[in-house]
Design a protein around this motif. Structure first.
Motif, PDB file in Angstrom:
ATOM      1  N   ASP A 164       0.793  -1.228   0.000  1.00 60.25           N
ATOM      2  CA  ASP A 164       0.000   0.000   0.000  1.00 60.25           C
ATOM      3  C   ASP A 164       0.827   1.281   0.000  1.00 60.25           C
ATOM      4  N   MET A 165       2.140   1.159  -0.064  1.00 62.86           N
ATOM      5  CA  MET A 165       3.006   2.334  -0.150  1.00 62.86           C
ATOM      6  C   MET A 165       4.392   1.877  -0.595  1.00 62.86           C
ATOM      7  N   ILE A 166       5.095   2.735  -1.316  1.00 60.80           N
ATOM      8  CA  ILE A 166       6.481   2.461  -1.705  1.00 60.80           C
ATOM      9  C   ILE A 166       7.412   3.039  -0.647  1.00 60.80           C
ATOM     10  N   MET A 167       8.318   2.221  -0.134  1.00 60.44           N
ATOM     11  CA  MET A 167       9.353   2.728   0.749  1.00 60.44           C
ATOM     12  C   MET A 167      10.696   2.197   0.268  1.00 60.44           C
ATOM     13  N   LEU A 168      11.511   3.103  -0.268  1.00 57.82           N
ATOM     14  CA  LEU A 168      12.827   2.730  -0.773  1.00 57.82           C
ATOM     15  C   LEU A 168      13.841   2.906   0.350  1.00 57.82           C
ATOM     16  N   LYS A 169      14.217   1.782   0.962  1.00 57.24           N
ATOM     17  CA  LYS A 169      15.160   1.813   2.077  1.00 57.24           C
ATOM     18  C   LYS A 169      16.571   1.511   1.576  1.00 57.24           C
ATOM     19  N   ASP A 170      17.503   1.432   2.504  1.00 56.61           N
ATOM     20  CA  ASP A 170      18.908   1.295   2.125  1.00 56.61           C
ATOM     21  C   ASP A 170      19.180   0.099   1.220  1.00 56.61           C
ATOM     22  N   ASN A 171      18.583  -1.046   1.526  1.00 52.94           N
ATOM     23  CA  ASN A 171      18.820  -2.229   0.699  1.00 52.94           C
ATOM     24  C   ASN A 171      18.237  -2.095  -0.702  1.00 52.94           C
ATOM     25  N   HIS A 172      17.043  -1.484  -0.797  1.00 56.23           N
ATOM     26  CA  HIS A 172      16.470  -1.243  -2.135  1.00 56.23           C
ATOM     27  C   HIS A 172      17.418  -0.362  -2.958  1.00 56.23           C
ATOM     28  N   ILE A 173      17.888   0.696  -2.314  1.00 56.34           N
ATOM     29  CA  ILE A 173      18.761   1.660  -2.996  1.00 56.34           C
ATOM     30  C   ILE A 173      20.066   0.999  -3.430  1.00 56.34           C
ATOM     31  N   ASP A 174      20.653   0.225  -2.552  1.00 57.22           N
ATOM     32  CA  ASP A 174      21.919  -0.435  -2.878  1.00 57.22           C
ATOM     33  C   ASP A 174      21.738  -1.485  -3.974  1.00 57.22           C
ATOM     34  N   PHE A 175      20.666  -2.273  -3.897  1.00 60.88           N
ATOM     35  CA  PHE A 175      20.421  -3.294  -4.919  1.00 60.88           C
ATOM     36  C   PHE A 175      20.078  -2.662  -6.273  1.00 60.88           C
ATOM     37  N   ALA A 176      19.423  -1.493  -6.234  1.00 59.15           N
ATOM     38  CA  ALA A 176      19.010  -0.831  -7.479  1.00 59.15           C
ATOM     39  C   ALA A 176      20.149  -0.061  -8.134  1.00 59.15           C
ATOM     40  N   GLY A 177      21.240   0.178  -7.393  1.00 57.84           N
ATOM     41  CA  GLY A 177      22.376   0.882  -7.968  1.00 57.84           C
ATOM     42  C   GLY A 177      22.473   2.343  -7.594  1.00 57.84           C
ATOM     43  N   GLY A 178      21.675   2.787  -6.611  1.00 56.67           N
ATOM     44  CA  GLY A 178      21.742   4.180  -6.168  1.00 56.67           C
ATOM     45  C   GLY A 178      20.367   4.790  -6.012  1.00 56.67           C
ATOM     46  N   ILE A 179      20.340   5.948  -5.353  1.00 58.65           N
ATOM     47  CA  ILE A 179      19.072   6.607  -5.039  1.00 58.65           C
ATOM     48  C   ILE A 179      18.301   7.012  -6.289  1.00 58.65           C
ATOM     49  N   THR A 180      18.952   7.739  -7.169  1.00 63.64           N
ATOM     50  CA  THR A 180      18.261   8.258  -8.345  1.00 63.64           C
ATOM     51  C   THR A 180      17.759   7.118  -9.237  1.00 63.64           C
ATOM     52  N   LEU A 181      18.581   6.098  -9.419  1.00 60.88           N
ATOM     53  CA  LEU A 181      18.162   4.941 -10.204  1.00 60.88           C
ATOM     54  C   LEU A 181      16.953   4.259  -9.559  1.00 60.88           C
ATOM     55  N   ALA A 182      16.979   4.098  -8.240  1.00 62.19           N
ATOM     56  CA  ALA A 182      15.870   3.456  -7.529  1.00 62.19           C
ATOM     57  C   ALA A 182      14.579   4.259  -7.699  1.00 62.19           C
ATOM     58  N   ILE A 183      14.679   5.581  -7.586  1.00 57.51           N
ATOM     59  CA  ILE A 183      13.492   6.435  -7.735  1.00 57.51           C
ATOM     60  C   ILE A 183      12.966   6.369  -9.164  1.00 57.51           C
ATOM     61  N   ASN A 184      13.844   6.484 -10.149  1.00 57.35           N
ATOM     62  CA  ASN A 184      13.404   6.465 -11.548  1.00 57.35           C
ATOM     63  C   ASN A 184      12.766   5.129 -11.920  1.00 57.35           C
ATOM     64  N   LYS A 185      13.379   4.042 -11.465  1.00 60.75           N
ATOM     65  CA  LYS A 185      12.803   2.719 -11.735  1.00 60.75           C
ATOM     66  C   LYS A 185      11.431   2.578 -11.073  1.00 60.75           C
ATOM     67  N   THR A 186      11.311   3.114  -9.877  1.00 60.80           N
ATOM     68  CA  THR A 186      10.036   3.044  -9.151  1.00 60.80           C
ATOM     69  C   THR A 186       8.945   3.817  -9.882  1.00 60.80           C
ATOM     70  N   LYS A 187       9.254   5.005 -10.332  1.00 60.21           N
ATOM     71  CA  LYS A 187       8.258   5.804 -11.047  1.00 60.21           C
ATOM     72  C   LYS A 187       7.824   5.100 -12.327  1.00 60.21           C
ATOM     73  N   ALA A 188       8.789   4.502 -13.033  1.00 62.79           N
ATOM     74  CA  ALA A 188       8.464   3.781 -14.274  1.00 62.79           C
ATOM     75  C   ALA A 188       7.572   2.582 -13.969  1.00 62.79           C
ATOM     76  N   TYR A 189       7.887   1.889 -12.881  1.00 57.86           N
ATOM     77  CA  TYR A 189       7.102   0.711 -12.482  1.00 57.86           C
ATOM     78  C   TYR A 189       5.658   1.104 -12.150  1.00 57.86           C
ATOM     79  N   LEU A 190       5.500   2.172 -11.393  1.00 52.06           N
ATOM     80  CA  LEU A 190       4.162   2.621 -11.016  1.00 52.06           C
ATOM     81  C   LEU A 190       3.347   3.016 -12.241  1.00 52.06           C
ATOM     82  N   LYS A 191       3.985   3.691 -13.184  1.00 50.39           N
ATOM     83  CA  LYS A 191       3.307   4.108 -14.405  1.00 50.39           C
ATOM     84  C   LYS A 191       2.904   2.904 -15.254  1.00 50.39           C
ATOM     85  N   GLU A 192       3.834   1.978 -15.414  1.00 44.62           N
ATOM     86  CA  GLU A 192       3.567   0.784 -16.229  1.00 44.62           C
ATOM     87  C   GLU A 192       2.436  -0.060 -15.654  1.00 44.62           C
TER      88      GLU A 192
END
Length: 285
Positions: A164-192
């Motif tokens: 019911d909510m997106i929370m990008l924590k340290d592990n999400h950020i590290d696995f995604a390759g960084g903060i900006t990448l994690a945020i951009n991927k998340t926005k794309a996922y929500l839109k798709e």
């Protein structure tokens, strides 16, 4: 956040599973010595001071076990109680009262302890703008009741679960390759996936906060494990661009100081994972 209908469904699932676990193919202790036609009365007695919680849930349990059970309520959820207070009477089938007893007590003892702990934190925040939030550090299978107890104690609920909510924590950020990448991927996922979910991003230092602020559409920044001085700097950096939340090893001794840094919310797992059940008793009379 989940809907009221979803929340009520969770409560019914808790009751169903708890009765299945506890009663199985029958309460043989009661079946062995108490006639099916026998009726009786019991009272819920408070054995230590605190905030009572779970009265409404107890009624749901009694209704589930036997809709003919009658509950006379004297003290409602969220009320301060003291040792010796009687919260309610329940009357009807003796077998049904005994079948309900353990689940009612287990639930109310834990919920009352959580409500009492939450109220103590709420009192410490009085006069500030900061609100106390719970977390997902809950008892498996009992989350809805524990989050309900936080509300009864005057706190607010964080997200209910992972859905019911997106929370990008340290592990999400590290696995995604960084903060900006994690945020951009998340926005794309929500839109798709045509999802409308709020985004919270965790920051471990001021540089990460600056990077988060370069992205639009962030609902809240979780300021994690920063000291008082850096928390004040973080709040100043963020301004009114999004909400602020402090978390990480915050306790009764430090919560007021973090609130005075100006954060909107403080989240605390201690509300649900570090409490001792409040002493209650259900006695026949």
């Amino acid at each position: 956040m989940i809907s009221e209908k979803q929340f009520n469904n969770e409560l019914q699932l808790i009751i169903h599973n708890a009765i299945r676990e506890d009663v199985g193919d029958g309460d043989h202790s009661s079946l062995a010595c108490i006639p099916a036609s026998a009726t009786g009365k019991a009272k819920l007695i408070v054995k230590e001071d605190g905030i009572i919680a779970g009265v409404a849930f107890a009624k749901m349990i009694f209704e589930y076990v036997d809709s003919n059970l009658k509950v006379e309520t004297f003290i409602t959820d969220g009320t301060p109680v003291k040792k010796g207070d009687v919260v309610f009477h329940v009357s009807g089938s003796s077998q049904a009262i005994l079948k309900s007893e353990r689940l009612v007590l287990n639930s109310m003892q834990r919920m009352s302890a959580i409500a009492t702990k939450t109220k103590s934190y709420v009192d410490l925040l009085e006069g500030t703008k900061t609100q106390i939030l719970d977390t997902r550090k809950t008892t498996p299978g009992f989350r809805a009741c524990e989050k309900w107890a936080v509300k009864i104690g005057g706190g607010e609920n964080h997200r209910f679960a992972l859905y019911d909510m997106i929370m990008l924590k340290d592990n999400h950020i590290d696995f995604a390759g960084g903060i900006t990448l994690a945020i951009n991927k998340t926005k794309a996922y929500l839109k798709e996936n045509n999802l409308d979910l709020k985004i919270i991003v965790e920051a471990r230092d001021l540089d990460e906060i600056k990077e988060i602020l370069e992205s639009e559409g962030i609902y809240r920044i979780l300021i994690d494990n920063l000291n008082f001085e850096d928390t004040k700097k973080a709040v100043a950096l963020i301004g009114d661009q999004c909400q602020t939340e402090s978390s990480g090893n915050i306790n009764e001794n430090t919560i007021r100081s973090y609130a005075e840094c100006g954060v909107d919310f403080i989240s605390s797992g201690a509300l649900t994972h570090s409490i001792y059940n409040m002493d209650l008793s259900l006695k026949a009379f």
